[in-house]
Design a protein around this motif. Structure first.
Motif, PDB file in Angstrom:
ATOM      1  N   THR A 490      -0.273  20.310  11.678  1.00 53.57           N
ATOM      2  CA  THR A 490      -1.619  20.873  11.542  1.00 53.57           C
ATOM      3  C   THR A 490      -1.560  22.371  11.845  1.00 53.57           C
ATOM      4  O   THR A 490      -0.876  22.795  12.780  1.00 53.57           O
ATOM      5  CB  THR A 490      -2.583  20.188  12.523  1.00 53.57           C
ATOM      6  OG1 THR A 490      -2.661  18.790  12.212  1.00 53.57           O
ATOM      7  CG2 THR A 490      -3.985  20.785  12.436  1.00 53.57           C
ATOM      8  N   PHE A 491      -2.284  23.154  11.052  1.00 53.19           N
ATOM      9  CA  PHE A 491      -2.344  24.598  11.302  1.00 53.19           C
ATOM     10  C   PHE A 491      -3.725  25.110  10.881  1.00 53.19           C
ATOM     11  O   PHE A 491      -4.446  24.442  10.143  1.00 53.19           O
ATOM     12  CB  PHE A 491      -1.236  25.340  10.536  1.00 53.19           C
ATOM     13  CG  PHE A 491      -1.396  25.344   9.039  1.00 53.19           C
ATOM     14  CD1 PHE A 491      -1.848  26.478   8.377  1.00 53.19           C
ATOM     15  CD2 PHE A 491      -1.098  24.215   8.283  1.00 53.19           C
ATOM     16  CE1 PHE A 491      -1.993  26.489   6.996  1.00 53.19           C
ATOM     17  CE2 PHE A 491      -1.238  24.220   6.900  1.00 53.19           C
ATOM     18  CZ  PHE A 491      -1.690  25.360   6.256  1.00 53.19           C
ATOM     19  N   CYS A 492      -4.098  26.273  11.361  1.00 54.18           N
ATOM     20  CA  CYS A 492      -5.358  26.920  10.987  1.00 54.18           C
ATOM     21  C   CYS A 492      -5.034  28.290  10.407  1.00 54.18           C
ATOM     22  O   CYS A 492      -4.221  29.030  10.962  1.00 54.18           O
ATOM     23  CB  CYS A 492      -6.287  27.054  12.196  1.00 54.18           C
ATOM     24  SG  CYS A 492      -6.739  25.468  12.940  1.00 54.18           S
ATOM     25  N   LEU A 565     -11.162  30.397  11.581  1.00 54.33           N
ATOM     26  CA  LEU A 565     -10.282  30.043  10.475  1.00 54.33           C
ATOM     27  C   LEU A 565     -10.613  28.656   9.915  1.00 54.33           C
ATOM     28  O   LEU A 565     -11.495  27.961  10.407  1.00 54.33           O
ATOM     29  CB  LEU A 565      -8.829  30.095  10.946  1.00 54.33           C
ATOM     30  CG  LEU A 565      -8.414  31.390  11.649  1.00 54.33           C
ATOM     31  CD1 LEU A 565      -6.975  31.298  12.126  1.00 54.33           C
ATOM     32  CD2 LEU A 565      -8.605  32.590  10.745  1.00 54.33           C
ATOM     33  N   VAL A 566      -9.866  28.276   8.903  1.00 56.12           N
ATOM     34  CA  VAL A 566      -9.951  26.940   8.311  1.00 56.12           C
ATOM     35  C   VAL A 566      -8.688  26.191   8.703  1.00 56.12           C
ATOM     36  O   VAL A 566      -7.584  26.737   8.642  1.00 56.12           O
ATOM     37  CB  VAL A 566     -10.075  27.027   6.778  1.00 56.12           C
ATOM     38  CG1 VAL A 566      -9.932  25.650   6.146  1.00 56.12           C
ATOM     39  CG2 VAL A 566     -11.412  27.644   6.392  1.00 56.12           C
ATOM     40  N   CYS A 567      -8.823  24.934   9.109  1.00 48.25           N
ATOM     41  CA  CYS A 567      -7.674  24.150   9.527  1.00 48.25           C
ATOM     42  C   CYS A 567      -7.226  23.215   8.405  1.00 48.25           C
ATOM     43  O   CYS A 567      -8.029  22.759   7.589  1.00 48.25           O
ATOM     44  CB  CYS A 567      -7.987  23.349  10.781  1.00 48.25           C
ATOM     45  SG  CYS A 567      -8.296  24.399  12.230  1.00 48.25           S
ATOM     46  N   ALA A 568      -5.926  22.952   8.382  1.00 39.99           N
ATOM     47  CA  ALA A 568      -5.354  22.103   7.343  1.00 39.99           C
ATOM     48  C   ALA A 568      -4.179  21.328   7.933  1.00 39.99           C
ATOM     49  O   ALA A 568      -3.665  21.650   9.010  1.00 39.99           O
ATOM     50  CB  ALA A 568      -4.900  22.953   6.147  1.00 39.99           C
ATOM     51  N   ARG A 569      -3.755  20.301   7.196  1.00 38.58           N
ATOM     52  CA  ARG A 569      -2.587  19.513   7.601  1.00 38.58           C
ATOM     53  C   ARG A 569      -1.694  19.303   6.380  1.00 38.58           C
ATOM     54  O   ARG A 569      -2.192  19.044   5.281  1.00 38.58           O
ATOM     55  CB  ARG A 569      -3.013  18.171   8.182  1.00 38.58           C
ATOM     56  CG  ARG A 569      -1.849  17.305   8.672  1.00 38.58           C
ATOM     57  CD  ARG A 569      -2.327  16.010   9.310  1.00 38.58           C
ATOM     58  NE  ARG A 569      -3.053  16.269  10.551  1.00 38.58           N
ATOM     59  CZ  ARG A 569      -4.353  15.987  10.722  1.00 38.58           C
ATOM     60  NH1 ARG A 569      -5.051  15.452   9.728  1.00 38.58           N
ATOM     61  NH2 ARG A 569      -4.944  16.256  11.865  1.00 38.58           N
ATOM     62  N   PRO A 575      -0.868  21.653   1.884  1.00 39.90           N
ATOM     63  CA  PRO A 575      -1.894  21.738   2.935  1.00 39.90           C
ATOM     64  C   PRO A 575      -3.219  21.156   2.461  1.00 39.90           C
ATOM     65  O   PRO A 575      -3.709  21.512   1.389  1.00 39.90           O
ATOM     66  CB  PRO A 575      -2.007  23.248   3.183  1.00 39.90           C
ATOM     67  CG  PRO A 575      -1.572  23.882   1.902  1.00 39.90           C
ATOM     68  CD  PRO A 575      -0.564  22.957   1.268  1.00 39.90           C
ATOM     69  N   GLU A 576      -3.790  20.248   3.240  1.00 38.91           N
ATOM     70  CA  GLU A 576      -5.098  19.672   2.941  1.00 38.91           C
ATOM     71  C   GLU A 576      -6.085  20.114   4.010  1.00 38.91           C
ATOM     72  O   GLU A 576      -5.849  19.928   5.209  1.00 38.91           O
ATOM     73  CB  GLU A 576      -5.025  18.145   2.885  1.00 38.91           C
ATOM     74  CG  GLU A 576      -4.182  17.624   1.727  1.00 38.91           C
ATOM     75  CD  GLU A 576      -4.267  16.114   1.587  1.00 38.91           C
ATOM     76  OE1 GLU A 576      -4.851  15.456   2.480  1.00 38.91           O
ATOM     77  OE2 GLU A 576      -3.731  15.584   0.586  1.00 38.91           O
ATOM     78  N   ILE A 577      -7.196  20.688   3.596  1.00 35.15           N
ATOM     79  CA  ILE A 577      -8.172  21.257   4.526  1.00 35.15           C
ATOM     80  C   ILE A 577      -8.807  20.161   5.370  1.00 35.15           C
ATOM     81  O   ILE A 577      -9.140  19.077   4.883  1.00 35.15           O
ATOM     82  CB  ILE A 577      -9.245  22.048   3.762  1.00 35.15           C
ATOM     83  CG1 ILE A 577      -8.615  23.295   3.126  1.00 35.15           C
ATOM     84  CG2 ILE A 577     -10.393  22.454   4.683  1.00 35.15           C
ATOM     85  CD1 ILE A 577      -9.572  24.109   2.294  1.00 35.15           C
TER      86      ILE A 577
END
Length: 607
Positions: A490-492, A565-569, A575-577
């Motif tokens: 997971t990242f933002c 920010l927007v987070c995604a995995r 990457p999926e938001i």
């Protein structure tokens, strides 16, 4: 106490009070809550008010905590709750602020405190997405404001807030609303009509005046609405280096600025824009030259030494949007906008806390930047009484990160125990195990490093230990074949890179521009887009956050523009938001709560 001038507190105009109690004696902070005479309680409340208005919210909170609400009158408790709400809002804790405001009997407040109450309530509702409630609070606020300028500013904010609502929602609400609110909703709908059909706007506006003849918007604001809804200045100066170390960084930011300029709404007048080379002359000389040339706003400088020199030498007669951030620098008309790692750490911390994690392991590069990021993470997690159990660094030049990973997971200690036991019992069978006390790994790594680190974490029995990473893990372009090794991380990151609702300025729409740059510069293009678009938002971003290419932008009290920010995995290498906006705890920090290290340069993501 005496009011001597005014300052802005999160979109509010409040008096700054000069009083000896602004710097109360240290022992008062150390006293536990106790029963005090009413007169002493009132003096302490006045001191808290002075501290808040001086921008010293940490001290104000500590001082407030020495008071016992049980010993206070109902009016004093209302005042204390109002102060707590203001302190929470200064830290971005809007939900907590609303909880405090709900405890207050507004009708019992003094006139000045009623103004602060409705200002705080309107701002908190706006930050939490309750736009209609924010407007209702501002309608009540308008009744209390005596200054025509303040009323006009409040009315402009009402329209700006309603402009964020879909036209269908405005129409639905206007059918059930009555009186003043119905007029505002109808007027906001007309402004949306103006964007589609400017020819019909004048006729419909005349009808609106007939329907709402005594409406508060029939004022200077309405008469000048057509000119003032778009707030671009007539002339802009951009101070950027065209040579030297930061030339490529500057080129990417400039590309973003020009993309936003080119795609600006065709109905709005475009400003004149002129670029000045900061490698050619000093920032002070260029500032003076830009003002002499008629600039009404300046974007830049980029380098921190240039920003500091300018702040030390110039009284800013026009707004300056600096493209970096210097800790502790605060000056009137100076705004600081950067890709600060504070926002990156803040956002991934919020996501990890939202997901229920409390005990973290930290893996980051062995560098000055890595040390700074470690300090940010430690500061943030300790603020919420959570733990960084262990921190390990790795060498970016390596391809085998097993040594750092084994130390991080205490795998090496398990192996050492096995070796000692084997000396005593040669035939013993033993399987090394990783530590079991951690529930999350926080990672700072570029994509090529993370693609090696993540599989090695799995090898050392950490496959079920969630990994949360900083934005640099994503190159900015999907690469499923390579990024399979990043799955479940997971990242933002910057919304523009994830192509989320950016319209004509989206990454897909601007391919011809960004393909000229290495991936490590893509975020800087988004920064340039926002730098240009922010110039029309600076007079209201302290009240209404701006949804931009680099994130949802809001103004902190010290002039720093904070990014959400927007987070995604990563799933199957893409990457999926993830939408955490509605349920995540607010973990924003004030300037005073931040670590004191110098902020990273904005090219921190460059490989």
């Amino acid at each position: 106490m005496q009011s001597v001038n005014s300052d802005r507190f999160q979109g509010q105009t409040v008096p700054i009070i000069q009083d000896p109690l602004i710097n109360p004696a240290p022992p008062l902070y150390q006293q536990p809550a106790q029963k005090l005479p009413p007169e002493q309680i009132q003096l302490q409340l006045q001191a808290i008010a002075a501290l808040i208005q001086a921008g010293n919210n940490n001290a104000a909170q500590k001082f407030a905590e020495t008071l016992d609400p049980a010993t206070m009158s109902a009016q004093q408790r209302d005042q204390l709750n109002l102060f707590y709400a203001q302190i929470m809002l200064s830290a971005g804790e809007a939900e907590q602020a609303l909880n405090r405001l709900e405890l207050i009997q507004a009708q019992q407040l003094s006139p000045d405190n009623k103004i602060k109450y409705f200002q705080s309530q309107a701002f908190a509702f706006s930050l939490t997405g309750h736009l209609l409630n924010s407007v209702r609070s501002r309608i009540e606020l308008s009744k209390l404001l005596s200054s025509p300028d303040e009323r006009d500013e409040n009315q402009a904010t009402i329209l700006e807030t309603l402009s964020l609502m879909p036209e269908s929602a405005l129409n639905d609400q206007s059918h059930t609303a009555t009186d003043v609110l119905a007029g505002w909703l109808s007027l906001a709908g007309l402004l949306k009509l103006k964007e589609r059909d400017p020819v019909s706007f004048d006729l419909e506006l005349a009808k609106w005046r007939e329907t709402f003849p005594g409406h508060p918007a029939n004022s200077y604001l309405l008469k000048n609405m057509a000119d003032n809804m778009t707030n671009h200045p007539g002339s802009i100066a951009v101070l950027l280096p065209e040579s030297g170390t930061f030339a490529q960084t500057s080129k990417a930011i400039r590309a973003g600025i020009m993309a936003a300029y080119t795609h600006q709404d065709s109905n709005a007048a475009k400003p004149a824009i002129r670029f000045y080379d900061t490698e050619y002359s000093t920032a002070v000389a260029l500032y003076n030259q830009a003002v002499s040339d008629g600039a009404e706003l300046i974007i830049g400088p980029l380098r921190k030494d240039r920003i500091q020199s300018l702040a030390d030498s110039v009284v800013f007669d026009i707004p300056v949007l600096a493209l970096n951030h210097i800790e502790g620098l605060q000056k009137n008309n100076l705004y600081q906008f950067s890709l600060s790692p504070m926002d990156d750490v803040d956002q991934i911390t919020r996501k990890a806390l939202h997901d229920g994690h409390q005990k973290a392991l930290l893996l980051l590069p062995e560098s000055t930047q890595g040390k700074r990021i470690a300090d940010y993470f430690t500061e943030y997690w300790q603020e919420f009484d959570h733990s960084i159990l262990e921190s390990q660094t790795y060498n970016r030049k390596d391809t085998d990160f097993s040594s750092a990973i084994k130390k991080l997971l205490n795998f090496d200690e398990s192996e050492n125990r096995y070796n000692r036991l084997r000396q005593l019992i040669p035939s013993v069978k033993f399987t090394p195990r990783r530590r079991q006390d951690a529930d999350v790994i926080l990672l700072s790594a570029y994509g090529n490093e993370a693609r090696l680190i993540n599989p090695q974490l799995h090898y050392y029995q950490a496959a079920n230990l969630p990994v949360y990473a900083l934005p640099a893990i994503y190159t900015g372009q999907p690469n499923p074949s390579l990024d399979q090794d990043l799955n479940k991380i997971t990242f933002c990151d910057t919304p523009w890179l994830l192509d989320s609702d950016q319209g004509k300025l989206s990454m897909s729409a601007l391919q011809d521009i960004w393909r000229q740059f290495p991936n490590s510069y893509l975020r800087l293009i988004a920064m340039g887009i926002d730098a240009y678009n922010l110039i029309a938002q600076l007079d209201k971003i302290d009240v209404i956050p701006y949804t931009g290419a680099t994130g949802t932008l809001s103004l902190m009290f010290d002039g720093r523009i904070k990014r959400e920010l927007v987070c995604a995995r990563f799933t199957e290498g893409r990457p999926e938001i993830i939408d955490i906006s509605k349920n995540s705890p607010n973990t924003s920090f004030t300037h005073e709560d931040r670590p004191t290290q110098e902020a990273l340069p904005i090219i921190e993501y460059a490989d």
